[in-house]
Motif scaffolding. Structure first.
Motif: not given
Length: 164
Positions: A92-117
């Motif tokens: 039940e703790d999995f449901e909810g709103t996850f927040w993160a500071l994110s950035g993306e610069a995709t042109v074509g194809r890209g790889v990235s990572g993110q940490l959310m809580e």
């Protein structure tokens, strides 16, 4: 004799440092599950993200949907994410709103990572592959909802073998 003592001390020091790192816990907490999902994002100033995925937790899989928003983004992208889930104590703790500071610069194809809580202290560390053309740099939120499993057929006969 002295060199043998030095070797023993060095060996003990190496074993001690290895056991400390082997027992050390991630600063994110214990890994308790894994996720994989596919999302799409469309943005023109304010962005919208939607998709679906699967959580693996406690030897079971749980389907879920995701939707969210971000600010200061322009473009469209889609992609696949995989990640580790930390500090999940109850499903039940999995449901909810996850927040993160994110950035993306995709042109074509890209790889990235993110940490959310989320508010329950559940953390997700994601690695994702995106394709499209999108630029974003903002706080973002992603709301996760567990989906009800599809009703099981109680007759025990596969649908393909049933007579019409």
């Amino acid at each position: 004799m002295r060199s043998a003592s030095v070797r023993v001390v060095a060996a003990l020091a190496l074993c001690g440092s290895w056991s400390l790192t082997a027992c050390a816990q991630s600063p994110l907490g214990p890994v308790t599950g894994e996720v994989s999902f596919h999302t799409r994002s469309a943005d023109l100033g304010v962005g919208y993200t939607w998709g679906s995925g699967v959580l693996t937790y406690g030897g079971r899989t749980y389907p879920f949907s995701v939707k969210g928003a971000s600010a200061a983004a322009v473009g469209y992208s889609s992609g696949d994410s995989i990640g580790k889930v930390y500090n999940l104590q109850r499903i039940e703790d999995f449901e909810g709103t996850f927040w993160a500071l994110s950035g993306e610069a995709t042109v074509g194809r890209g790889v990235s990572g993110q940490l959310m809580e989320n508010d329950n202290g559940v953390r997700i560390r994601l690695d994702y592959t995106r394709s499209g053309a999108r630029f974003a740099a903002s706080p973002s939120r992603l709301t996760v909802r567990l989906l009800k499993p599809k009703a099981a057929d109680t007759t025990g006969v596969p649908a393909a073998n049933k007579a019409s």
